[in-house]
Design a protein around this motif. Structure first.
Motif, mmCIF file in Angstrom:
data_model
loop_
_atom_site.group_PDB
_atom_site.id
_atom_site.type_symbol
_atom_site.label_atom_id
_atom_site.label_comp_id
_atom_site.label_asym_id
_atom_site.label_seq_id
_atom_site.Cartn_x
_atom_site.Cartn_y
_atom_site.Cartn_z
ATOM 1 N N ASN A 69 0.830 -1.208 0.000
ATOM 2 C CA ASN A 69 0.000 0.000 0.000
ATOM 3 C C ASN A 69 0.867 1.262 0.000
ATOM 4 O O ASN A 69 0.597 2.226 0.725
ATOM 5 N N GLY A 70 1.927 1.225 -0.802
ATOM 6 C CA GLY A 70 2.795 2.384 -0.968
ATOM 7 C C GLY A 70 3.839 2.578 0.108
ATOM 8 O O GLY A 70 4.614 3.530 0.054
ATOM 9 N N LYS A 71 3.910 1.677 1.071
ATOM 10 C CA LYS A 71 4.815 1.829 2.211
ATOM 11 C C LYS A 71 5.864 0.723 2.199
ATOM 12 O O LYS A 71 5.518 -0.456 2.118
ATOM 13 N N ASP A 72 7.135 1.091 2.275
ATOM 14 C CA ASP A 72 8.201 0.097 2.343
ATOM 15 C C ASP A 72 8.197 -0.562 3.715
ATOM 16 O O ASP A 72 8.176 0.132 4.742
ATOM 17 N N ILE A 73 8.216 -1.903 3.727
ATOM 18 C CA ILE A 73 8.106 -2.636 4.984
ATOM 19 C C ILE A 73 9.133 -3.761 5.039
ATOM 20 O O ILE A 73 9.202 -4.596 4.134
ATOM 21 N N PHE A 74 9.941 -3.763 6.096
ATOM 22 C CA PHE A 74 10.796 -4.906 6.390
ATOM 23 C C PHE A 74 9.937 -5.920 7.143
ATOM 24 O O PHE A 74 9.309 -5.575 8.143
ATOM 25 N N VAL A 75 9.929 -7.162 6.665
ATOM 26 C CA VAL A 75 8.988 -8.147 7.201
ATOM 27 C C VAL A 75 9.723 -9.215 8.020
ATOM 28 O O VAL A 75 10.476 -10.020 7.465
ATOM 29 N N PRO A 76 9.510 -9.273 9.331
ATOM 30 C CA PRO A 76 10.097 -10.337 10.155
ATOM 31 C C PRO A 76 9.400 -11.666 9.889
ATOM 32 O O PRO A 76 8.172 -11.729 9.827
#
Length: 421
Positions: A69-76
């Motif tokens: 949704n347009g947001k950069d996310i580091f995923v654990p």
């Protein structure tokens, strides 16, 4: 910070953690907790479950390249299986320039079930229960005024007459908005509280009073456009779509297809302290809703030889209650993701599931899954063969160059190294 970090997998664990610490503004104490230096103890474990003797660490990895949704996310991702984190990261890379993943959410309604037996007039009982709906809902909401104050609580009910093996049963579904909690405790409390009243209304006997993990009113959907993944190779594209098609019509393939999806989903669910068993049960039940077990994903050709992937499944996850707050790593996992609502969390999890499915089908359409998987699994085999820490990289290098990952051959390499020392 962008999640597109070339060569992230080549960094040391400490360097990777430094990147995350800057991104999520983690304190020195929080980074020590993640590294296992402090934070979770046997005493913590003893507070969570019964008959504790210790705890079992699970590797915590970070999937990169995700934009949701347009947001950069580091995923654990918490998993013991090699290649899962790498596959998700690689798959997400194909969506990054096309906008990443886009999600939608049906809401946070969960079902609580109350089963009634020994009902002489089941259809009459059904009508009487509906006639008393407002009274029943009000009693439910008395059990959790905090949830109600936040906009949640019991919103509606549904009543079903079900043909059992020996009798017709009446089953009441309480429809409860659990907001940012998974909701099991609140729903079970409501179901148990109103069961005697419903029993009296129905002139029957209340047996089961518990939530359903088929959260079909808590549906998350994710979509991603995977940019020309086969470099205009028509045969590879056809192979990918054929593999997907089999998962739509053959339950034997669909089981493995969906297991691959859950590799990613369960890893994020576990990392955030949510209930992996509930999510898995709900997903597989949802895959069978048409009375034919099939894929949770759909794949179509897009423009410019892209692939458009979508996923739809129930995801009963939360940021409140259970291990999500009592386990220090789970708390930090959600901090790293920078999600603030259960809807955001569900969107990230579904996106990981879609990425994982893309990675598996892409591998199957090409060289197969085993070559890449075994390359990452080689370190585990080397440890099993008795390799020392300072020998692992050399052993992996040898077997990778050889292209064979047989345990007996790896054992022979390790034994040779030990003789030369």
């Amino acid at each position: 910070m962008s999640t597109r970090i070339p060569g992230f997998y080549n960094l040391s664990p400490n360097k990777r953690l430094e990147h995350l610490a800057k991104h999520a503004n983690l304190s020195k104490e929080e980074t020590e907790i993640i590294k296992g230096g402090k934070g979770f103890s046997v005493a913590d474990a003893d507070r969570m479950i019964e008959n504790v003797i210790g705890y079992m660490p699970i590797p915590l990895g970070i999937a990169v390249n995700f934009k949701v949704n347009g947001k950069d996310i580091f995923v654990p991702m918490a998993t013991e299986e090699p290649s899962v984190v790498a596959a998700a990261s690689n798959a997400a890379k194909y969506t990054y320039n096309t906008g990443g993943f886009t999600t939608s959410y049906s809401g946070s309604i969960m079902r609580g079930q109350i089963q009634l037996t020994n009902v002489n007039d089941p259809y009459g009982a059904l009508a009487r229960i509906y006639e008393n709906k407002e009274k029943i809902l009000a009693m439910c909401n008395e059990q959790d005024p905090t949830l109600v104050s936040l906009g949640g609580g019991a919103k509606d009910l549904e009543v079903f007459v079900i043909d059992g093996l020996t009798q017709k049963m009446v089953v009441v579904h309480l429809l409860v908005d659990s907001q940012d909690a998974m909701g099991a405790n609140a729903i079970n409390t409501m179901a148990e509280a109103v069961a005697p009243v419903i029993e009296e209304i129905a002139h029957g006997k209340a047996i089961l009073r518990i939530l359903s993990n088929l959260a079909d009113k808590r549906i998350i959907r994710a979509r991603g456009v995977f940019e020309n993944p086969f470099q205009d190779n028509e045969e590879a594209m056809e192979n990918f779509l054929s593999a997907y098609e089999l998962a739509l019509i053959d339950p034997y393939r669909a089981a493995t297809h969906n297991k691959g999806i859950m590799n990613g989903i369960s890893a994020v669910v576990l990392a955030t302290g949510n209930d992996t068993r509930a999510v898995e049960a709900g997903a597989h039940a949802y895959a069978s809703m048409t009375n034919h077990y099939q894929s949770l994903t759909h794949w179509e050709r897009g423009e410019n030889n892209s692939l458009v992937g979508t996923i739809e499944l129930p995801l009963a996850v939360g940021l409140i209650g259970g291990a999500t707050k009592s386990h220090p790593i789970a708390t930090l996992a959600t901090k790293i993701m920078q999600v603030e609502t259960a809807e955001e969390l569900a969107g990230v999890i579904a996106s990981v599931g879609l990425a994982q499915n893309f990675a598996a089908l892409k591998a199957l359409a090409g060289e197969g899954v085993q070559k890449g998987h075994m390359k990452l699994h080689a370190r585990n085999l080397a440890i099993m063969a008795g390799a020392k820490e300072n020998q692992l990289n050399e052993v992996v290098k040898c077997v990778t160059q050889k292209g064979s990952y047989r345990f007996d051959e790896i054992k022979e390499i390790v034994d040779t190294m030990n003789k030369m020392e």
